[in-house]
Design a protein around this motif. Structure first.
Motif, PDB file in Angstrom:
ATOM      1  N   VAL A 351       0.826  -1.207   0.000  1.00  0.00           N
ATOM      2  CA  VAL A 351       0.000   0.000   0.000  1.00  0.00           C
ATOM      3  C   VAL A 351       0.861   1.258   0.000  1.00  0.00           C
ATOM      4  N   ASN A 352       1.968   1.204   0.739  1.00  0.00           N
ATOM      5  CA  ASN A 352       2.774   2.410   0.953  1.00  0.00           C
ATOM      6  C   ASN A 352       3.940   2.568  -0.009  1.00  0.00           C
ATOM      7  N   LYS A 353       4.342   1.479  -0.691  1.00  0.00           N
ATOM      8  CA  LYS A 353       5.522   1.532  -1.544  1.00  0.00           C
ATOM      9  C   LYS A 353       5.165   1.110  -2.961  1.00  0.00           C
ATOM     10  N   ARG A 354       5.982   1.539  -3.904  1.00  0.00           N
ATOM     11  CA  ARG A 354       5.786   1.145  -5.302  1.00  0.00           C
ATOM     12  C   ARG A 354       6.475  -0.177  -5.569  1.00  0.00           C
ATOM     13  N   PRO A 355       5.901  -1.007  -6.509  1.00  0.00           N
ATOM     14  CA  PRO A 355       4.620  -0.785  -7.185  1.00  0.00           C
ATOM     15  C   PRO A 355       3.454  -0.988  -6.225  1.00  0.00           C
ATOM     16  N   LYS A 356       2.475  -0.114  -6.336  1.00  0.00           N
ATOM     17  CA  LYS A 356       1.380  -0.117  -5.378  1.00  0.00           C
ATOM     18  C   LYS A 356       0.319  -1.143  -5.755  1.00  0.00           C
ATOM     19  N   ILE A 357      -0.239  -1.770  -4.721  1.00  0.00           N
ATOM     20  CA  ILE A 357      -1.278  -2.761  -4.920  1.00  0.00           C
ATOM     21  C   ILE A 357      -2.529  -2.116  -5.510  1.00  0.00           C
ATOM     22  N   GLU A 358      -3.191  -2.801  -6.424  1.00  0.00           N
ATOM     23  CA  GLU A 358      -4.434  -2.322  -7.007  1.00  0.00           C
ATOM     24  C   GLU A 358      -5.623  -3.160  -6.557  1.00  0.00           C
ATOM     25  N   TYR A 359      -5.425  -4.448  -6.408  1.00  0.00           N
ATOM     26  CA  TYR A 359      -6.487  -5.329  -5.942  1.00  0.00           C
ATOM     27  C   TYR A 359      -5.915  -6.271  -4.889  1.00  0.00           C
ATOM     28  N   LEU A 360      -6.599  -6.363  -3.745  1.00  0.00           N
ATOM     29  CA  LEU A 360      -6.188  -7.267  -2.677  1.00  0.00           C
ATOM     30  C   LEU A 360      -7.412  -8.050  -2.209  1.00  0.00           C
ATOM     31  N   TYR A 361      -7.389  -9.355  -2.393  1.00  0.00           N
ATOM     32  CA  TYR A 361      -8.513 -10.213  -2.045  1.00  0.00           C
ATOM     33  C   TYR A 361      -8.025 -11.354  -1.151  1.00  0.00           C
ATOM     34  N   LEU A 362      -8.526 -11.386   0.077  1.00  0.00           N
ATOM     35  CA  LEU A 362      -8.118 -12.391   1.048  1.00  0.00           C
ATOM     36  C   LEU A 362      -9.313 -13.119   1.661  1.00  0.00           C
ATOM     37  N   GLY A 363     -10.488 -12.879   1.160  1.00  0.00           N
ATOM     38  CA  GLY A 363     -11.707 -13.398   1.772  1.00  0.00           C
ATOM     39  C   GLY A 363     -11.855 -14.903   1.668  1.00  0.00           C
ATOM     40  N   ASN A 364     -12.789 -15.433   2.484  1.00  0.00           N
ATOM     41  CA  ASN A 364     -13.130 -16.845   2.486  1.00  0.00           C
ATOM     42  C   ASN A 364     -11.920 -17.725   2.778  1.00  0.00           C
ATOM     43  N   ASN A 365     -11.196 -17.363   3.831  1.00  0.00           N
ATOM     44  CA  ASN A 365     -10.107 -18.163   4.365  1.00  0.00           C
ATOM     45  C   ASN A 365     -10.345 -18.351   5.860  1.00  0.00           C
ATOM     46  N   ASN A 366      -9.360 -18.822   6.586  1.00  0.00           N
ATOM     47  CA  ASN A 366      -9.467 -19.020   8.030  1.00  0.00           C
ATOM     48  C   ASN A 366      -8.484 -18.109   8.763  1.00  0.00           C
ATOM     49  N   LEU A 367      -8.321 -16.901   8.257  1.00  0.00           N
ATOM     50  CA  LEU A 367      -7.409 -15.940   8.871  1.00  0.00           C
ATOM     51  C   LEU A 367      -7.971 -15.474  10.218  1.00  0.00           C
ATOM     52  N   ALA A 368      -7.090 -15.205  11.151  1.00  0.00           N
ATOM     53  CA  ALA A 368      -7.520 -14.820  12.493  1.00  0.00           C
ATOM     54  C   ALA A 368      -6.526 -13.822  13.062  1.00  0.00           C
ATOM     55  N   GLY A 369      -6.809 -13.336  14.260  1.00  0.00           N
ATOM     56  CA  GLY A 369      -5.918 -12.398  14.912  1.00  0.00           C
ATOM     57  C   GLY A 369      -6.488 -11.002  14.921  1.00  0.00           C
TER      58      GLY A 369
END
Length: 411
Positions: A351-369
């Motif tokens: 997000v903060n450095k180049r090349p900058k992200i345009e699409y970020l998809y992390l849904g439908n996983n078992n991420l926690a914290g």
């Protein structure tokens, strides 16, 4: 006669003289043209003449493909009449010619043929092989049986470099004769309703750099012998019905920059040999895998990756910290997998450095914290820093304030 004309060419005349007349200028130009014609008869005669054998071949193609737009009252390579075509890339009906000199005479030869969205029917005849200088043919959205699968062996010039046959109603097998095009660099057979097995003869295509076979009905395993495609740069085989596991030998294609295997019916896991693909930039649509799962350790050295789409690909384990550190993709889609653990802080670098992200998809996983603070500022970053940023964060299991989905990457 030639001596007389040379003598005439020395009449005292200057284009800047006030005594010069239009009639004398016209006379001198005529003398000069006749002189050149006598001195270089082959060049003058061939100035706008297409090779006669190729004209016959083109007439046969017109008749059997029912291409009524080709008018032979003008020379095919003249750029006149029906051969003076629009440059619209979607509807091209165009020939490209080059002059070649053989046996003391020069003729124009067809080197490229474009037949796009012409609503042609019938079949492409064997006379296509008589276009002996043809290097590239692109045919899209026509109704004829272009590759002649069911009746006759395919015959095309043996030094073809580019063959594009897409969006056809040309159902049938891929002809093994395509393996004879040993100078081929690009083959595009997108969306042709092709079925059956991939030909073993493709192993002869040692110069092939781009192979597009997506959106057909191909089946069987990808032949082991394809491991010899050392120069391959693009391999796009999505939307077919292959069987077996993703071949380990794809990891030997070390020049590969684009790899797409979405909905191929191939089984996982993603081979560890993929770690050899250090030139890979576009690793998209490796999706809907069945069988054994994979983790993302194979990507650690693939630092040129800019597009990563591993959706529903049986990916397990944690999101590695090198994502956002040594690897900074513009598109990262890891939805519908079995990822666990927390979102690494290194993703903030995308997000903060180049090349900058345009699409970020992390849904439908078992991420926690605990939800990281920088994720809460994404909406502000989107508006104020780079307008193209799209962040999707639904279905992230995390403590903290929930964040809703923002966009679809296909919009």
């Amino acid at each position: 006669m030639l001596k007389t004309m040379i003598t005439l060419s020395y009449f005292p005349y200057s284009p800047f003289s006030a005594m010069a007349t239009n009639s004398r200028l016209g006379f001198m130009l005529l003398v000069w043209v006749l002189y050149i014609t006598l001195l270089y008869p082959g060049e003058a005669a061939a100035a706008t003449i297409t090779d006669l054998q190729e004209v016959k071949a083109l007439k046969a193609i017109r008749e059997k493909m029912r291409n009524g737009k080709w008018d032979f009252s003008e020379d095919p390579c003249s750029g006149k009449g029906s051969w003076n075509v629009s440059q619209d890339l979607e509807t091209q009906n165009k020939l490209v010619c080059e002059m070649h000199r053989t046996e003391g005479r020069s003729f124009f030869h067809v080197t490229r043929m474009y037949l796009k969205s012409q609503n042609l029917t019938g079949v492409v005849p064997a006379e296509l092989a008589n276009l002996t200088y043809l290097e590239e043919m692109c045919a899209t959205n026509i109704l004829c049986n272009f590759l002649g699968f069911t009746k006759h062996p395919l015959q095309v010039p043996d030094f073809f470099k580019t063959l594009e046959v897409t969006w056809h109603e040309s159902s049938g097998y891929i002809p093994k004769e395509l393996g004879n095009l040993t100078n081929l660099k690009k083959m595009d057979l997108f969306s042709n309703e092709l079925y059956g097995l991939l030909p073993q003869s493709f192993v002869n295509l040692t110069q092939l750099k781009m192979l597009y076979i997506e959106s057909n009905q191909l089946r069987g395993e990808i032949p082991q012998i394809y491991g010899h495609f050392q120069g391959l740069e693009h391999f796009v085989a999505s939307s077919n019905s292959f069987s077996g596991k993703i071949p380990n030998f794809i990891g030997n294609w070390r020049n590969l920059t684009v790899l797409q295997l979405e909905a191929t019916s191939l089984e996982g896991p993603i081979p560890s040999t993929f770690s050899n693909l250090i030139q890979l930039e576009d690793f998209t649509r490796i999706s809907y895998l069945i069988g054994d799962g994979s983790n993302l350790s194979f990507m650690q050295n693939l630092t040129k990756l800019r597009t990563i789409v591993l959706r529903n690909a049986s990916i397990n384990g944690e999101i590695p910290k090198y994502l956002g550190d040594s690897i900074k993709p513009k598109i990262l889609d890891l939805r519908f997998n079995n990822l666990t653990g927390s979102i690494p802080k290194t993703l903030k670098n995308m997000v903060n450095k180049r090349p900058k992200i345009e699409y970020l998809y992390l849904g439908n996983n078992n991420l926690a914290g605990k939800l990281q603070e920088w994720l809460n500022t994404i909406n502000y970053v989107k508006v104020r820093v780079f307008q193209s940023l799209k962040i999707e964060k639904t279905f992230i299991r995390a403590t903290g304030q929930p964040i809703t989905s923002q966009s679809n990457p296909r919009q």
